[in-house]
Design an enzyme around this catalytic site. Sequence first.
Site, PDB file in Angstrom:
ATOM      1  N   LYS A  75       0.858  -1.171   0.000  1.00 25.02           N
ATOM      2  CA  LYS A  75       0.000   0.000   0.000  1.00 25.02           C
ATOM      3  C   LYS A  75       0.904   1.234   0.000  1.00 25.02           C
ATOM      4  O   LYS A  75       1.787   1.363   0.859  1.00 25.02           O
ATOM      5  CB  LYS A  75      -0.879   0.018   1.244  1.00 25.02           C
ATOM      6  CG  LYS A  75      -1.889  -1.127   1.322  1.00 25.02           C
ATOM      7  CD  LYS A  75      -3.187  -0.754   0.657  1.00 25.02           C
ATOM      8  CE  LYS A  75      -4.281  -1.749   0.951  1.00 25.02           C
ATOM      9  NZ  LYS A  75      -5.550  -1.379   0.273  1.00 25.02           N
ATOM     10  N   ASP A 115      -0.409  -0.570  -4.506  1.00 23.17           N
ATOM     11  CA  ASP A 115      -1.798  -0.106  -4.519  1.00 23.17           C
ATOM     12  C   ASP A 115      -1.829   1.310  -3.979  1.00 23.17           C
ATOM     13  O   ASP A 115      -1.548   1.542  -2.804  1.00 23.17           O
ATOM     14  CB  ASP A 115      -2.673  -1.029  -3.664  1.00 23.17           C
ATOM     15  CG  ASP A 115      -4.144  -0.640  -3.678  1.00 23.17           C
ATOM     16  OD1 ASP A 115      -4.504   0.330  -4.377  1.00 23.17           O
ATOM     17  OD2 ASP A 115      -4.943  -1.306  -2.989  1.00 23.17           O
ATOM     18  N   GLU A 155      -2.408  -0.590  -8.577  1.00 26.65           N
ATOM     19  CA  GLU A 155      -3.857  -0.481  -8.489  1.00 26.65           C
ATOM     20  C   GLU A 155      -4.262   0.981  -8.307  1.00 26.65           C
ATOM     21  O   GLU A 155      -3.692   1.689  -7.475  1.00 26.65           O
ATOM     22  CB  GLU A 155      -4.393  -1.304  -7.306  1.00 26.65           C
ATOM     23  CG  GLU A 155      -4.229  -2.803  -7.461  1.00 26.65           C
ATOM     24  CD  GLU A 155      -4.780  -3.569  -6.274  1.00 26.65           C
ATOM     25  OE1 GLU A 155      -5.785  -3.116  -5.673  1.00 26.65           O
ATOM     26  OE2 GLU A 155      -4.192  -4.622  -5.934  1.00 26.65           O
ATOM     27  N   ASP A 211      -9.567  -0.762  -9.491  1.00 26.15           N
ATOM     28  CA  ASP A 211     -10.122  -1.312  -8.253  1.00 26.15           C
ATOM     29  C   ASP A 211     -11.352  -0.497  -7.870  1.00 26.15           C
ATOM     30  O   ASP A 211     -12.483  -0.836  -8.216  1.00 26.15           O
ATOM     31  CB  ASP A 211      -9.047  -1.277  -7.157  1.00 26.15           C
ATOM     32  CG  ASP A 211      -9.518  -1.871  -5.843  1.00 26.15           C
ATOM     33  OD1 ASP A 211     -10.686  -2.285  -5.744  1.00 26.15           O
ATOM     34  OD2 ASP A 211      -8.714  -1.918  -4.888  1.00 26.15           O
ATOM     35  N   LYS A 226     -13.624  -7.401  -5.878  1.00 28.15           N
ATOM     36  CA  LYS A 226     -13.961  -7.592  -4.466  1.00 28.15           C
ATOM     37  C   LYS A 226     -15.476  -7.800  -4.383  1.00 28.15           C
ATOM     38  O   LYS A 226     -16.246  -6.841  -4.498  1.00 28.15           O
ATOM     39  CB  LYS A 226     -13.543  -6.370  -3.646  1.00 28.15           C
ATOM     40  CG  LYS A 226     -12.031  -6.159  -3.632  1.00 28.15           C
ATOM     41  CD  LYS A 226     -11.652  -4.863  -2.932  1.00 28.15           C
ATOM     42  CE  LYS A 226     -10.130  -4.696  -2.926  1.00 28.15           C
ATOM     43  NZ  LYS A 226      -9.713  -3.369  -2.453  1.00 28.15           N
TER      44      LYS A 226
END
Length: 366
Positions: A164, A194, A220, A245, A272
């Site tokens: 992240k 991400d 992402e 995403d 997701k």
Amino acid sequence: MSLKADYLKYTLHFRFEAGTSRGTLTEKTSYIIRLSDDENPPVIGYGECGPLKGLSYDDRPDFEDCLRQYCDEFTAMDLQLFSWNVPIILNQVISPQFPSILFGFETAMLDFLMGGKRIIRPSDFISGQRSLPINGLIWMGSQSFMRQQIEEKLLAGYTTLKLKIGAIDFDQECDLLAMIRERFPADQITLRVDANGAFTPEEAMKKLERLAGFDLHSIEQPIRKGQPDLLAELCKHSPLPIALDEELIGQMEYVHKFRLLKKIQPQYIVLKPTLLGGLRHCDEWIELANRLNIGWWLTSALESNIGLNAVAQYTAQFKHLLPQGLGTGQLYHNNVDSPLVVEHGQLRYDLSRSWNLGPLFMDASH
């Protein structure tokens, strides 16, 4: 058969402060749907609704009231449940405005139909014959905290790491990536990042060019959602493959999904189920991605092991998988016990371990 639906509200507590570009997480609230039959009390189907604050399409103040209403309406319909009418019930009873409730009811119904054994889709995964490749997730935080996580994941045998980024200084984040690359080339360790939409339009391409120097697999959502023209330009010219995403959230119609992917032409999409409306909607995204030659992988959305189990079993129907984002079961110190085990960068279903949903009933409210 007299089906009843209700739910348990359950707060999951992180083992550490989990940093994202949208803030730091210390706890996560989930709503566990239960489907039961008065004529066969031992069989209970469980599903999980867990909207993420500030991100989910159905993150709204009246969420719990609406969930309660859906449970009451489902119970009042006195339904008979079959595999063929699950999609019909979902379409007729639950609004597309509530993707996490769609996912919760869908998986609860599938679990109920399979005898209430936390099995939604038989496969070689739940028979213990196959493991699923997963990435090791590195949360945002201080450089020392992120470095500690990286070392732990490498020692644990992960060959794909996902960092992240976007919360600390960009130079420090690049230093972390450089540290990994100095020790492990791309053919040994795959790196994903991400950004959760953290880059501004003005800086995005420059940062993508710099990140590309670390032989990354993908990034992402480099910019915040809702800028399709800019995102299309980035996907066309970026030296680093881009995965959508957050951009997928709220796209509930098949034709809208198609138009989005056709316009932006990303290299990958990240799915997701909690955020996208469940497994049926993931089916649509995957079909479109395959048709448009776009890669994809599935990721949990910080669910408890109940939701994670459903996502993993859905994932297991596919072969030749990229590493998936399914390693989140260890995030919480009060997660329910399950057969899901992470070993050497793989998620497997350990038949010697059993489900223990006791914590739900001790701590939950409804």
